[in-house]
Write a protein that holds these residues in place. Sequence first.
Motif, PDB file in Angstrom:
ATOM      1  N   PHE A 119       0.834  -1.208   0.000  1.00  0.00           N
ATOM      2  CA  PHE A 119       0.000   0.000   0.000  1.00  0.00           C
ATOM      3  C   PHE A 119       0.868   1.257   0.000  1.00  0.00           C
ATOM      4  O   PHE A 119       0.613   2.213  -0.736  1.00  0.00           O
ATOM      5  N   SER A 124      -5.027   0.420   4.304  1.00  0.00           N
ATOM      6  CA  SER A 124      -4.083  -0.657   4.614  1.00  0.00           C
ATOM      7  C   SER A 124      -4.542  -1.423   5.857  1.00  0.00           C
ATOM      8  O   SER A 124      -4.462  -2.654   5.911  1.00  0.00           O
ATOM      9  N   GLN A 151      -3.675  14.869  -2.216  1.00  0.00           N
ATOM     10  CA  GLN A 151      -2.599  14.103  -1.598  1.00  0.00           C
ATOM     11  C   GLN A 151      -2.940  13.774  -0.143  1.00  0.00           C
ATOM     12  O   GLN A 151      -2.639  12.679   0.348  1.00  0.00           O
ATOM     13  N   ILE A 210       1.636   7.054  -6.730  1.00  0.00           N
ATOM     14  CA  ILE A 210       0.513   7.878  -7.181  1.00  0.00           C
ATOM     15  C   ILE A 210       0.734   9.341  -6.826  1.00  0.00           C
ATOM     16  O   ILE A 210       0.289  10.241  -7.548  1.00  0.00           O
ATOM     17  N   TYR A 211       1.451   9.609  -5.726  1.00  0.00           N
ATOM     18  CA  TYR A 211       1.693  10.990  -5.295  1.00  0.00           C
ATOM     19  C   TYR A 211       2.320  11.832  -6.396  1.00  0.00           C
ATOM     20  O   TYR A 211       2.037  13.018  -6.523  1.00  0.00           O
ATOM     21  N   LEU A 246      -5.311  10.981  -0.213  1.00  0.00           N
ATOM     22  CA  LEU A 246      -4.603   9.722  -0.452  1.00  0.00           C
ATOM     23  C   LEU A 246      -3.994   9.179   0.843  1.00  0.00           C
ATOM     24  O   LEU A 246      -3.982   7.963   1.084  1.00  0.00           O
ATOM     25  N   SER A 247      -3.466  10.076   1.677  1.00  0.00           N
ATOM     26  CA  SER A 247      -2.862   9.627   2.933  1.00  0.00           C
ATOM     27  C   SER A 247      -3.916   9.021   3.857  1.00  0.00           C
ATOM     28  O   SER A 247      -3.625   8.072   4.595  1.00  0.00           O
ATOM     29  N   LEU A 300       5.823   5.284   3.082  1.00  0.00           N
ATOM     30  CA  LEU A 300       5.496   6.599   2.522  1.00  0.00           C
ATOM     31  C   LEU A 300       6.536   7.631   2.939  1.00  0.00           C
ATOM     32  O   LEU A 300       7.009   8.417   2.111  1.00  0.00           O
ATOM     33  N   LEU A 355      -4.564   5.630   2.572  1.00  0.00           N
ATOM     34  CA  LEU A 355      -3.442   4.760   2.924  1.00  0.00           C
ATOM     35  C   LEU A 355      -3.527   4.305   4.382  1.00  0.00           C
ATOM     36  O   LEU A 355      -3.371   3.112   4.678  1.00  0.00           O
ATOM     37  N   VAL A 366       0.853   3.977  -3.082  1.00  0.00           N
ATOM     38  CA  VAL A 366       0.388   5.352  -2.867  1.00  0.00           C
ATOM     39  C   VAL A 366       1.517   6.346  -3.111  1.00  0.00           C
ATOM     40  O   VAL A 366       1.293   7.429  -3.677  1.00  0.00           O
ATOM     41  N   SER A 367       2.734   6.008  -2.720  1.00  0.00           N
ATOM     42  CA  SER A 367       3.865   6.919  -2.946  1.00  0.00           C
ATOM     43  C   SER A 367       4.103   7.145  -4.439  1.00  0.00           C
ATOM     44  O   SER A 367       4.526   8.233  -4.846  1.00  0.00           O
TER      45      SER A 367
END
Length: 396
Positions: free
Chosen positions: A198, A226, A215, A205-206, A218-219, A248, A222, A202-203
């Motif tokens: 995860f 997760s 962003q 996608i950032y 997204l966090s 991340l 995450l 996600v990192s």
Amino acid sequence: MGYTHVFILLFIGYIVFTIDKKQRNFPVPMVLLLIGIGLSFIPYFSPIAITKDMIFNVFLPALLFISAYQIKIGGLKKNSGVIIVLSTLGLILTVLILGASIYFVGLVSLSFIGALLIAAILTPTDPVSVVSILKKSSNNPKIADVVEGESMLNDGTSVVLFTVISNLYLSDKQFDLFPALGEFLLVSFGGVLIGTAFGWGVSRIYHFTHHRQYQVMLSIVLAYGSFYTAEHLGISGVLASVSAGIILSWKLETTHKEKDYRSYLDSFWEVIQPSILSILFLLIGIEFMKHIDFQNIGFIFIIFGLSLIVRFIVLAGIMKMFGKWRKEFLWDDISLITWSGIKGTMSVALLLGLASESSGQADTILSLTYGAIILSLIIQSPLVYPISCWFSKQNK
């Protein structure tokens, strides 16, 4: 718990944290806890109840993610060996020795598995504000890094160990080492694997998301995604959230836009953290009077004392076993790390999880353990700073 209750608790937390900004090293968790105990005597707050689901599904993923995301990767790498050993072997040894000690003292009728269960609940540490105090007061920066890293990782391993022991306690099954060990490894490594996947995803996608608010979204995905995914698969959501936050943070450190990425994330999560902690510690205080049995107060003090003694013995044994760690961590350092291992959020979550599943079967365990947790918060929290300063002066 109604919306009005939430607003009142948040406002109380705001006042306490504001005092903390103006007075150096104010023991916030202890003050919130004591206020919560006081609120429990006010009828308006009597309907409030804190549950395992509330802590695990709402509070815990965010707190775990924040701790992991904010940790300094450099300090984690430098002390990774001792942190990993303390969070795995050290944790298991602590549970076994503390459980055996509680069982053999035997002031209250407990089975050996019941004593191990108390030890498993008391093993995870929750330093909260302790780490920032240690960074300011201790002349050994490794101490804060070890306390922070150990607390973060042992949350996950303690949940897995607690689950194994509680299942044995509630089902009256015989302990079988190899199946228990296999389950421990599967749940632990599975959680780390999910969190790593995860975090890495996600990192990546950032880099394609230019809007800062997205962003932040997204966090959140995450932190909670997760956790929930791992729990749905029957593995450790705690280790998944921790691993996701670490990955991340590490990936952000490798990019030249780290400051830009972190600015919005920090501004969001640094508001969320004190808000959650305010509500949580006030609720722990309010819930305290429902579980404590003052007839066993003497044994509660003994359990609290044993938890400190056993933690010191395990820490000293591990750190003095290897030449490198023997030179890096003096006896004063080991003593300070021992005292900084305060019980808190995770211990209460495990305790309430046991309460929801035991149907009155574990009332004695609940009372003894909740009392030891409260003593840890009240006694250890305010003394971390003066003890740290005293050791620093002694070692100059």
